[in-house]
Design a protein around this motif. Structure first.
Motif, PDB file in Angstrom:
ATOM      1  N   TRP A   8       0.834  -1.223   0.000  1.00 14.65           N
ATOM      2  CA  TRP A   8       0.000   0.000   0.000  1.00 14.65           C
ATOM      3  C   TRP A   8       0.857   1.256   0.000  1.00 14.65           C
ATOM      4  N   LEU A  12       1.141   4.130  -2.967  1.00 13.34           N
ATOM      5  CA  LEU A  12       0.901   5.542  -2.656  1.00 13.34           C
ATOM      6  C   LEU A  12       2.077   6.410  -3.087  1.00 13.34           C
ATOM      7  N   ALA A  26      -5.272   9.108  -3.187  1.00 14.48           N
ATOM      8  CA  ALA A  26      -4.873   8.243  -2.074  1.00 14.48           C
ATOM      9  C   ALA A  26      -6.044   7.387  -1.597  1.00 14.48           C
ATOM     10  N   LEU A  27      -7.236   7.976  -1.547  1.00 16.10           N
ATOM     11  CA  LEU A  27      -8.411   7.236  -1.084  1.00 16.10           C
ATOM     12  C   LEU A  27      -8.782   6.136  -2.071  1.00 16.10           C
ATOM     13  N   THR A  30      -6.298   3.332  -1.698  1.00 11.86           N
ATOM     14  CA  THR A  30      -6.537   2.635  -0.434  1.00 11.86           C
ATOM     15  C   THR A  30      -7.740   1.707  -0.555  1.00 11.86           C
ATOM     16  N   THR A  34      -8.119  -2.198   0.208  1.00  7.23           N
ATOM     17  CA  THR A  34      -9.001  -2.599   1.294  1.00  7.23           C
ATOM     18  C   THR A  34      -9.880  -3.782   0.905  1.00  7.23           C
ATOM     19  N   GLY A 124       3.016   7.065   4.274  1.00  6.58           N
ATOM     20  CA  GLY A 124       1.871   6.650   5.075  1.00  6.58           C
ATOM     21  C   GLY A 124       1.477   7.691   6.111  1.00  6.58           C
ATOM     22  N   PHE A 127      -0.649  10.210   4.519  1.00 10.15           N
ATOM     23  CA  PHE A 127      -2.030   9.832   4.212  1.00 10.15           C
ATOM     24  C   PHE A 127      -2.979  10.435   5.242  1.00 10.15           C
TER      25      PHE A 127
END
Length: 282
Positions: A8, A12, A26-27, A30, A34, A124, A127
């Motif tokens: 992850w 990113l 980024a979302l 993610t 997920t 991270g 984020f």
């Protein structure tokens, strides 16, 4: 968990470096991570039915586990407090993501050479800052620390017994220099995590001689290379250990080139980008 976390963070970084470093990108990335993570978790939960009983530990093991549990709870609670008085966190590990967010991309800051160093975990931390969360970086550090402690316990249980594994884990968690980093936006415990997992995978290869273990060891070394330059030394040590196992101990020496190539290939494909980027940006 450590493998997914590293993947992850790497995705990113590439998105922020080559496309954009902002909330929507980024979302979306993610979310892509997920969905399979939840699926794997559900499948694992189904495979554990019926639920396992509590482990049959002796009193000392339960006492050590309780100490570690209290330490983790206190560290988690402290993670919601703002970072204050921690120079490296404020001027480096959190400042870089802040500047990247301001610019909308990951780039080399002319006044800060740290911006071209390996910054995998710092991405991270960024984020959380993308969504206005100052506590996210601290809680991410707690999660990384928990994974490191779990790695110590898992390796100790495999090589010795639950009692010795609990003793080793307690020694790791309760060492002041380690515990002080549990909820602080530093990368040292992330380096320890991936170094430990790389070594554990190497041990799996020495036991089974399956190439997959060497590849996994290389991947973990690659993630370690994304944390600090110090990981170069650790990766070279593992490289030398593979040579030792195949040549000096005369085990599968006919495949030495293939074994070294597998390890180096996976370590390079995950970690080489940081060093190529440093050379390019400088």
């Amino acid at each position: 968990g450590a493998l997914g976390l590293g993947g992850w963070l790497l995705v990113l970084f590439f998105a922020g470096w080559l496309v954009a470093f902002n909330g929507p990108v980024a979302l979306a990335l993610t979310g892509l991570f997920t969905v399979p993570a939840v699926w794997v978790g559900v499948e694992w939960w189904k495979s554990r039915r019926p639920l396992p009983k509590l482990p049959k530990w002796d009193r000392l093991t339960w006492f050590l586990a309780g100490l570690c549990g209290v330490a983790v709870i206190l560290s988690f609670a402290g993670g919601f407090a703002p970072v204050a008085g921690i120079a490296d966190a404020l001027t480096y590990h959190l400042n870089l993501p802040k500047e990247f967010i301001r610019a909308g991309r990951i780039y080399a800051l002319a006044y800060d050479p740290n911006s071209v160093f390996p910054i995998l975990l710092d991405v991270g931390f960024g984020f959380g800052l993308l969504f206005g969360s100052a506590a996210f970086a601290n809680l991410l550090a707690v999660w990384v620390s928990l994974l490191a402690a779990a790695a110590v316990y898992g390796w100790g249980r495999e090589k010795a017994s639950p009692a010795y594994a609990a003793l080793g884990t307690a020694a790791f968690v309760l060492t002041p220099a380690v515990y002080n980093h549990f909820n602080v936006p530093y990368v040292d415990l992330a380096l320890a995590l991936y170094a430990m997992l790389g070594f554990w995978a190497f041990c799996g290869w020495t036991r089974t001689r399956e190439m997959a273990w060497l590849g996994l060891s290389g991947v973990f070394c690659g993630f370690a290379l994304g944390m600090k330059y110090l990981a170069i030394v650790y990766t070279l040590i593992l490289f030398a250990a593979i040579l030792w196992e195949t040549v000096c101990r005369r085990r599968a020496s006919k495949n030495i080139t293939r074994q070294l190539v597998v390890f180096v290939f996976f370590a390079a494909i995950v970690g080489f980008i940081w060093y190529a980027r440093s050379s390019w940006e400088m």
